[in-house]
Design an enzyme around this catalytic site. Structure first.
Site, PDB file in Angstrom:
ATOM      1  N   GLU A 120      -8.905  -2.168   5.777  1.00  0.00           N
ATOM      2  CA  GLU A 120     -10.199  -2.028   6.814  1.00  0.00           C
ATOM      3  C   GLU A 120     -10.750  -2.866   6.715  1.00  0.00           C
ATOM      4  O   GLU A 120     -12.081  -3.388   6.265  1.00  0.00           O
ATOM      5  CB  GLU A 120     -10.331  -0.332   6.746  1.00  0.00           C
ATOM      6  N   HIS A 131      -6.841  -4.530   9.753  1.00  0.00           N
ATOM      7  CA  HIS A 131      -6.794  -4.510   8.235  1.00  0.00           C
ATOM      8  C   HIS A 131      -5.158  -5.693   7.885  1.00  0.00           C
ATOM      9  O   HIS A 131      -4.052  -5.170   9.111  1.00  0.00           O
ATOM     10  CB  HIS A 131      -6.556  -2.583   8.306  1.00  0.00           C
ATOM     11  N   ASP A 184       0.612  -1.113  -0.123  1.00  0.00           N
ATOM     12  CA  ASP A 184      -0.066  -0.339  -0.097  1.00  0.00           C
ATOM     13  C   ASP A 184       0.775   1.759  -0.089  1.00  0.00           C
ATOM     14  O   ASP A 184       1.645   1.465   0.470  1.00  0.00           O
ATOM     15  CB  ASP A 184      -1.015   0.066   1.589  1.00  0.00           C
ATOM     16  N   ASN A 224      -6.793  -2.946  14.051  1.00  0.00           N
ATOM     17  CA  ASN A 224      -8.338  -2.972  14.088  1.00  0.00           C
ATOM     18  C   ASN A 224      -8.281  -4.216  13.124  1.00  0.00           C
ATOM     19  O   ASN A 224      -9.890  -4.282  11.938  1.00  0.00           O
ATOM     20  CB  ASN A 224      -9.313  -1.625  12.925  1.00  0.00           C
TER      21      ASN A 224
HETATM   22  C1  GLP Z   1      -0.278   0.094   8.657  1.00  0.00           C
HETATM   23  C2  GLP Z   1       0.098  -0.595   6.703  1.00  0.00           C
HETATM   24  C3  GLP Z   1      -0.201  -2.350   7.485  1.00  0.00           C
HETATM   25  C4  GLP Z   1       0.653  -2.919   8.809  1.00  0.00           C
HETATM   26  C5  GLP Z   1      -0.376  -2.046  10.166  1.00  0.00           C
HETATM   27  C6  GLP Z   1       0.377  -2.460  11.747  1.00  0.00           C
HETATM   28  O1  GLP Z   1      -0.846   1.312   8.363  1.00  0.00           O
HETATM   29  N1  GLP Z   1      -0.577  -0.172   6.306  1.00  0.00           N
HETATM   30  O2  GLP Z   1       0.520  -2.905   6.439  1.00  0.00           O
HETATM   31  O3  GLP Z   1       0.506  -3.729   8.500  1.00  0.00           O
HETATM   32  O4  GLP Z   1      -0.376  -0.825   9.617  1.00  0.00           O
HETATM   33  O5  GLP Z   1       1.619  -1.664  11.637  1.00  0.00           O
HETATM   34  P1  GLP Z   1       2.233  -1.268  12.014  1.00  0.00           P
HETATM   35  O6  GLP Z   1       3.358  -3.095  12.317  1.00  0.00           O
HETATM   36  O7  GLP Z   1       3.178  -0.699  12.455  1.00  0.00           O
HETATM   37  O8  GLP Z   1       1.627  -1.997  14.089  1.00  0.00           O
END
Ligand code: GLP
Length: 229
Positions: A129, A124, A52, A122
């Site tokens: 989402e 995702h 993304d 959440n």
């Molecule tokens: C971000 C990314 C995800 C990622 C998630 C968790 O928003 N778009 O691909 O897995 O958040 O982030 P973190 O690893 O910092 O908890």
């Protein structure tokens, strides 16, 4: 995880990788860099597709996922620059066209062989989402309040976090031949429990991974805390 990738690359150097951003994959990327420096791993023939990218940032913005990947991994391994792919942070009006281009690029590369994922609080995956359709493809998405709050630190306040992003869809992710998911820390315990023990539902996007033929989760003690109850 890094060792699995090392072994896979040794057997098949032109692997197509799906890669995430976030705090979760940082130790994994550091281990790839260490293996590369020790001449134990080469990405010279590999290709990568990130999940993304935020919309509405200028190309090269240091807060973009492209810049983050460059700093955390790309600049420190031998993955050729022209084979590292992220959606471009185009204007929202151009997002549909950019999404089509990204899907086509993935298809032309032969699809993703090995997809690494983190999980948002959440549930995702990528920026899919809760409520994202199981069959969704790469597309423009609106970010949830929780996701915006989690990104606030990077952007110097919630008000500066982009509200929109392009993400691979859940359908796109599920087409990867192998999926590996990492979740660490107590902040992920609740969502890990919902993703792994509940019925698969679009309300918890990570729970939809359960239907994949080759998916594995790497958890630490804190994120797995609620699984044994
Ligand atoms: C971000 C990314 C995800 C990622 C998630 C968790 O928003 N778009 O691909 O897995 O958040 O982030 P973190 O690893 O910092 O908890």
């Amino acid at each position: 995880m890094a060792d699995e990738l090392r072994v896979r690359l040794a057997g098949y150097p032109s692997l197509v990788l799906g890669l995430p951003t976030g705090n979760t994959p940082v130790p994994f990327y550091q281990e790839l860099i260490r293996l590369h420096r020790a001449s134990l791993l080469s990405l010279a023939q590999a290709t990568s597709f990130n999940l993304d990218e935020y919309l509405g940032l200028a190309p090269g913005d240091p807060r973009s996922f492209r810049a983050w990947m460059q700093a955390q991994l790309f600049s420190q391994v031998d993955l050729p620059a022209n084979r590292t792919h992220l959606p471009d942070p185009v204007e929202p009006a151009a997002a549909a066209e950019e999404s089509r281009r990204y899907e086509l690029l993935i298809r032309e590369a032969g699809g993703v062989d090995w997809m690494l994922l983190g999980i948002g609080r959440n549930g995702h995956i990528g920026f899919n989402e809760p409520g994202s359709p199981r069959t969704s493809r790469t597309r423009l998405v609106e970010l949830e309040a929780k996701t915006i709050a989690d990104a606030a630190k990077t952007f110097g306040g919630e008000q500066h976090v982009p509200r929109r992003a392009i993400t691979m869809g859940i359908g796109t992710i599920l087409e990867a031949r192998a999926i590996r998911v990492m979740a660490f820390g107590s902040a992920k315990a609740e969502i890990v429990q919902r993703a792994l023990t509940g019925e698969p539902t679009e309300l918890v996007p990570a729970s939809l991974l359960a239907g994949h033929a080759d998916v594995r989760f790497l958890l630490d003690t804190e994120s797995a805390r609620l699984l044994s109850q």
